[in-house]
Every structure is written in C-alpha cells, then in structure tokens.
Motif scaffolding. Structure first.
Motif, PDB file in Angstrom:
ATOM      1  N   LEU A   1     -22.466 -28.673   6.913  1.00 34.27           N
ATOM      2  CA  LEU A   1     -22.354 -29.763   6.765  1.00 34.27           C
ATOM      3  C   LEU A   1     -23.506 -30.465   7.938  1.00 34.27           C
ATOM      4  CD1 LEU A   1     -18.781 -31.766   5.958  1.00 34.27           C
ATOM      5  CD2 LEU A   1     -21.228 -32.498   5.181  1.00 34.27           C
TER       6      LEU A   1
ATOM      7  N   ALA B   1     -19.109 -37.411   4.541  1.00 30.38           N
ATOM      8  CA  ALA B   1     -19.581 -36.327   3.756  1.00 30.38           C
ATOM      9  C   ALA B   1     -18.453 -36.092   4.485  1.00 30.38           C
ATOM     10  CB  ALA B   1     -20.642 -36.067   4.668  1.00 30.38           C
ATOM     11  N   ASP B   2     -17.773 -35.681   5.927  1.00 28.97           N
ATOM     12  CA  ASP B   2     -16.618 -34.827   5.585  1.00 28.97           C
ATOM     13  C   ASP B   2     -15.766 -35.559   5.285  1.00 28.97           C
ATOM     14  OD1 ASP B   2     -18.152 -34.055   8.319  1.00 28.97           O
ATOM     15  OD2 ASP B   2     -17.172 -34.620   9.886  1.00 28.97           O
TER      16      ASP B   2
ATOM     17  N   LYS C   1     -26.319 -32.524   8.276  1.00 32.85           N
ATOM     18  CA  LYS C   1     -27.076 -33.502   9.198  1.00 32.85           C
ATOM     19  C   LYS C   1     -27.765 -33.561  10.039  1.00 32.85           C
ATOM     20  CE  LYS C   1     -22.248 -34.831   9.944  1.00 32.85           C
ATOM     21  NZ  LYS C   1     -21.060 -34.348  10.630  1.00 32.85           N
TER      22      LYS C   1
ATOM     23  N   ALA D   1     -22.345 -39.080   8.062  1.00 31.99           N
ATOM     24  CA  ALA D   1     -21.623 -37.179   8.201  1.00 31.99           C
ATOM     25  C   ALA D   1     -19.844 -37.480   8.315  1.00 31.99           C
ATOM     26  CB  ALA D   1     -21.997 -37.424   9.559  1.00 31.99           C
TER      27      ALA D   1
ATOM     28  N   LEU E   1     -13.029 -27.202   7.815  1.00 37.10           N
ATOM     29  CA  LEU E   1     -13.582 -28.048   6.179  1.00 37.10           C
ATOM     30  C   LEU E   1     -13.165 -26.874   5.197  1.00 37.10           C
ATOM     31  CD1 LEU E   1     -16.139 -30.540   6.698  1.00 37.10           C
ATOM     32  CD2 LEU E   1     -13.753 -31.229   6.811  1.00 37.10           C
TER      33      LEU E   1
ATOM     34  N   VAL F   1     -12.581 -30.503  -1.214  1.00 40.89           N
ATOM     35  CA  VAL F   1     -12.493 -29.616  -1.217  1.00 40.89           C
ATOM     36  C   VAL F   1     -11.126 -28.751  -1.837  1.00 40.89           C
ATOM     37  CG1 VAL F   1     -12.553 -27.447   0.165  1.00 40.89           C
ATOM     38  CG2 VAL F   1     -13.802 -28.901   0.245  1.00 40.89           C
TER      39      VAL F   1
ATOM     40  N   GLN G   1      -6.203 -11.159   1.335  1.00 37.40           N
ATOM     41  CA  GLN G   1      -7.396 -11.532   1.620  1.00 37.40           C
ATOM     42  C   GLN G   1      -7.672 -11.247   3.072  1.00 37.40           C
ATOM     43  OE1 GLN G   1      -6.608 -15.295   1.500  1.00 37.40           O
ATOM     44  NE2 GLN G   1      -7.523 -15.662  -0.371  1.00 37.40           N
TER      45      GLN G   1
ATOM     46  N   PHE H   1     -17.097 -15.448   0.438  1.00 36.12           N
ATOM     47  CA  PHE H   1     -17.467 -15.284   2.317  1.00 36.12           C
ATOM     48  C   PHE H   1     -16.721 -13.420   1.730  1.00 36.12           C
ATOM     49  CE2 PHE H   1     -16.338 -14.841   6.969  1.00 36.12           C
ATOM     50  CZ  PHE H   1     -17.250 -14.629   6.913  1.00 36.12           C
TER      51      PHE H   1
ATOM     52  N   HIS I   1     -11.070 -23.583  -2.294  1.00 38.87           N
ATOM     53  CA  HIS I   1     -10.823 -22.726  -0.921  1.00 38.87           C
ATOM     54  C   HIS I   1     -10.434 -21.270  -0.894  1.00 38.87           C
ATOM     55  CE1 HIS I   1     -10.658 -25.581   2.492  1.00 38.87           C
ATOM     56  NE2 HIS I   1      -9.791 -26.733   2.420  1.00 38.87           N
ATOM     57  N   GLN I   2     -10.018 -21.008  -1.735  1.00 35.19           N
ATOM     58  CA  GLN I   2      -9.806 -20.057  -2.061  1.00 35.19           C
ATOM     59  C   GLN I   2     -10.751 -19.320  -2.520  1.00 35.19           C
ATOM     60  OE1 GLN I   2      -7.409 -18.084  -1.348  1.00 35.19           O
ATOM     61  NE2 GLN I   2      -6.679 -20.017  -1.044  1.00 35.19           N
TER      62      GLN I   2
ATOM     63  N   VAL J   1      -7.307 -22.707   6.443  1.00 29.03           N
ATOM     64  CA  VAL J   1      -6.183 -22.647   5.363  1.00 29.03           C
ATOM     65  C   VAL J   1      -6.365 -21.223   5.855  1.00 29.03           C
ATOM     66  CG1 VAL J   1      -6.680 -24.098   3.129  1.00 29.03           C
ATOM     67  CG2 VAL J   1      -7.333 -21.431   3.106  1.00 29.03           C
TER      68      VAL J   1
ATOM     69  N   VAL K   1     -15.740 -34.522   1.680  1.00 30.82           N
ATOM     70  CA  VAL K   1     -15.997 -33.654   1.532  1.00 30.82           C
ATOM     71  C   VAL K   1     -13.991 -32.786   2.105  1.00 30.82           C
ATOM     72  CG1 VAL K   1     -16.264 -30.896   2.359  1.00 30.82           C
ATOM     73  CG2 VAL K   1     -18.732 -32.706   2.103  1.00 30.82           C
ATOM     74  N   ALA K   2     -13.764 -33.664   2.684  1.00 29.77           N
ATOM     75  CA  ALA K   2     -12.399 -32.150   2.840  1.00 29.77           C
ATOM     76  C   ALA K   2     -11.388 -32.941   1.656  1.00 29.77           C
ATOM     77  CB  ALA K   2     -12.075 -33.823   4.253  1.00 29.77           C
TER      78      ALA K   2
ATOM     79  N   GLY L   1     -13.954 -22.236   3.561  1.00 29.58           N
ATOM     80  CA  GLY L   1     -15.107 -20.750   4.499  1.00 29.58           C
ATOM     81  C   GLY L   1     -14.433 -20.419   5.162  1.00 29.58           C
ATOM     82  N   ILE L   2     -15.145 -19.463   5.895  1.00 29.91           N
ATOM     83  CA  ILE L   2     -14.457 -19.053   7.003  1.00 29.91           C
ATOM     84  C   ILE L   2     -15.612 -18.671   8.589  1.00 29.91           C
ATOM     85  CG2 ILE L   2     -14.217 -16.488   7.567  1.00 29.91           C
ATOM     86  CD1 ILE L   2     -12.881 -16.281   5.448  1.00 29.91           C
TER      87      ILE L   2
ATOM     88  N   LEU M   1     -14.157 -20.022  -1.777  1.00 30.21           N
ATOM     89  CA  LEU M   1     -14.523 -20.160  -0.551  1.00 30.21           C
ATOM     90  C   LEU M   1     -14.477 -18.738   0.107  1.00 30.21           C
ATOM     91  CD1 LEU M   1     -14.550 -23.663   0.738  1.00 30.21           C
ATOM     92  CD2 LEU M   1     -17.182 -22.580  -0.345  1.00 30.21           C
ATOM     93  N   LEU M   2     -13.724 -18.388   0.062  1.00 27.86           N
ATOM     94  CA  LEU M   2     -12.866 -17.190   0.813  1.00 27.86           C
ATOM     95  C   LEU M   2     -13.760 -16.164  -0.032  1.00 27.86           C
ATOM     96  CD1 LEU M   2      -9.366 -18.264   1.540  1.00 27.86           C
ATOM     97  CD2 LEU M   2     -10.880 -18.284   3.426  1.00 27.86           C
TER      98      LEU M   2
END
Lengths: 190, 175
Positions: B168, A162-163, B172, A159, B148, A170, B121, A182, A175-176, B115, A166-167, B150-151, A178-179
C-alpha cells in the motif's frame, strides 16, 4: 600824561552854570555835565580796553572752540552721512545679493526637487515592479503550496480510505492465504 | 557498540532464566512484553516515570504480567523496572533474546504479522527462513495490526517484506 592834564584842565575850566535871579543853578537839558562826559568817556575807554585786553581773547578762544566744535560736528555728521550712505549702498547691494541668492536657491531647490521627484518616481516604479514580481511569486508559491496541500490531503484521504478498505476486505481466509503465500515464496527463494 | 550496562542486565536476566530452567518460555514472554512496551505510550510512561515510587511501578508490572506469564518473567521485569532501567527494558530484552539464540546457535528472526501464526505455520516459516538465509532461526512473532496482511520478517540485517502495508505504501508513493 599830557592827555590827563588836558582832561583835568578841561574839567577845571568848565563853565559855571549861570544862576538866575533867584539864585537857582540850571543845567543843560540836552548835554551831561562836562566831568561826567570826561569820566564817562574814560570809564568807557577803560572798559573797552579791559574788554579788548581780557575778554577779547577769551571770546576769541571760545568762538574758535565753538567753531572747531561745530566743524567737528559737521565733519562727524558728514562722516556719519558718508557711512550711512555706504551702509545704505551695502544694504542695497546686499538686498540685491539676497535677491540673487534667493533666486539661485529657488532655482537649486527647483532642480533638486525635480531630481528628487524623478528619483522618487523611478524608485516607486522599481518598488512597484518588485512588489508585483514578489506578489506574482507569492501567488504562484501559494498556488503551488495549495495544490500540494490539496494533493497531500487527497493522497492522505485516499491512503486512509485504502487502508480502511484493505483492512475491511482482508478477512481471515485472506490473511491465511497471504501467510501461506509468504511461507511458500520464502521457502522457494533459496 | 552495545551499552555495557544493558549487556550486564541482559546477561543477568539470561543467567537467571537459564538457572530457573525456563529460558525458552521466559525469553518468549519477555520478547512479547518488550514489543507491547514499545507500542504502548501509557505503559512506557508509567514504568519510566521517576515520580512514581519503584514499588508502585513494580506493582504495575505484577498486575500486568502476574496472571499471564511465569513468575520468573514477572520477577525479572520487576527487577529491571525497580532499578530504574525501565527505559532500557526493550534493549535489555533484545540482548537477552540474542544471547539465548546465540547459546543455541540460532539467529533471531523477528516476524511481524497482522494475525497470530499457528504452530504449524511458525514451524514451516522457520524452515523457510532457514532455507532462505542459510541460518537456523529463533522465530519471534509479533502481532502488529498495522501490517494489515502478510508478514515482515527480519533476520539479522535481512528484511523480507511480504506485507500489505508495504504494498500500500508503494502504491501511495507511486500515486
């Protein structure tokens, strides 16, 4: 009384010892004087009479008492002997009883020891079986726990990895994306 | 049921901010400060330690916020900390935000993102959340790196989770 007179006359009639030519009187070399015999006899009789009259009963009594005492002592000794014999018999019997009791106790002790030994053997075997079972359980538990801990450790490390991955992967563009994804998804969900 | 003391403080702060004419700005600054306060053990310990004199705690607040926020925000936080209610600061501020939102017929929408969101946005997200929940929302954005990517948006009892963190965690759990 007549006797006394007879004695007195006998004494008075005593022969006068003859004198020799020189006038010297001689006595019998073998017999005492008559008076002496008479008085001596009377005295002896008197003494024997007194002895018989007074000392005799005392002596008899003393002898009887002595006899009685000796008898008593004999009886006591016989009783003591009988008691000793009885006691000896009892002791012999007791000794015999003690021996029998000892044998019985020894036999009982042997039986009890055997029973205890058997019980102890059973208890030890049961305890050993329980310990073995518990040890098996503990081993299984420890093994399972170890596996679980290892799994958790691996999972935690995975984990964390993976964190980090991923961190690090990304970036700002992601990030943009993903935002925006969403916002679009939420906006379209009405 | 809400604590009347907390409600009392929230109402007082709300009235002061509204009277000052800077309710929106103060509300936003207080909201951000509350989230920072929740995430910082050192700050929380410093502002709730009874062994530190109230004046010293207020000085810490002024040092922290003086250059970054309005004077009203500094004074309100300082007042709460000085009165020994530092431990209740996040609850008081949340009550204030809810009260301010209610005054504008808005629902508080707390958004956690890894972020910062641009104004555009935020506007589009507000519209999207209003569209999804059927309520006009007062958007409050909290930058939380643990998300990490997303939102995570919370509107009342509704949680809309589009975070990488949650995906994640699900992965897990599946592993």
């Amino acid at each position: 009384m007549k006797t006394l007179f007879a004695i007195a006359r006998f004494v008075a009639e005593e022969e006068v010892p003859h004198s020799d030519s020189e006038g010297i009187t001689t006595h019998s070399p073998w017999l005492p004087e008559r008076a002496e015999i008479i008085y001596g006899s009377i005295a002896s009789v008197l003494i024997f009479f007194l002895l018989y009259k007074f000392a005799g009963p005392l002596a008899k009594k003393a002898m009887a008492a002595r006899t009685e005492r000796i008898q008593k002592e004999l009886d006591s000794a016989a009783a003591d002997k009988a008691a000793a014999a009885t006691e000896a018999e009892e002791i012999r019997q007791a000794k015999g009883d003690i021996g029998a009791e000892r044998d019985r106790l020894m036999a009982d002790a042997a039986v009890q020891a055997e029973a205890l030994l058997a019980d102890g053997r059973v208890a030890v075997e049961a305890e050993m079986a329980e310990l073995l079972t518990r040890a098996d359980t503990d081993i299984a538990t420890a093994k399972s726990r170890g596996i679980e801990e290892l799994r958790a450790e691996i999972s935690g490390l995975s984990a964390e990895a993976a964190d980090r991955a991923v961190a690090e992967s990304v970036d700002d563009a992601t990030h943009q994306q993903l935002l925006e994804a969403f916002i679009q998804k939420v906006g379209a969900s009405a | 049921m809400n604590d009347p003391v907390i409600e009392g403080y929230a109402k007082a702060l709300f009235e002061v901010a509204r009277a000052e004419g800077s309710l929106d700005e103060v509300e936003d600054e207080l909201f951000r400060f509350a989230r920072s306060y929740e995430n910082s053990d050192a700050l929380r310990n410093a502002l709730t330690d009874e062994m530190i004199p109230a004046a010293k705690r207020q000085a810490i607040v002024e040092d922290l916020l003086g250059a970054k926020t309005t004077a009203t925000t500094v004074q309100l936080v300082s007042m709460v900390v000085g009165s020994g209610r530092g431990r209740d600061l996040p609850a008081i501020i949340d009550q204030l935000v809810e009260r301010a939102s209610s005054a504008k017929n808005l629902e508080v929408a707390q958004v956690r993102s890894a972020v910062e969101l641009t104004d555009d946005q935020q506007t589009r997200l507000s519209a999207a959340l209003a569209n999804a929940t059927g309520k006009q929302v007062n958007l409050k954005v909290v930058v939380d790196p643990s998300v990490l990517g997303g939102i995570i948006a919370t509107v009342g009892d509704t949680v809309i989770d589009g975070s990488v963190r949650t995906r994640l965690d699900q992965l897990k759990a599946r592993l």
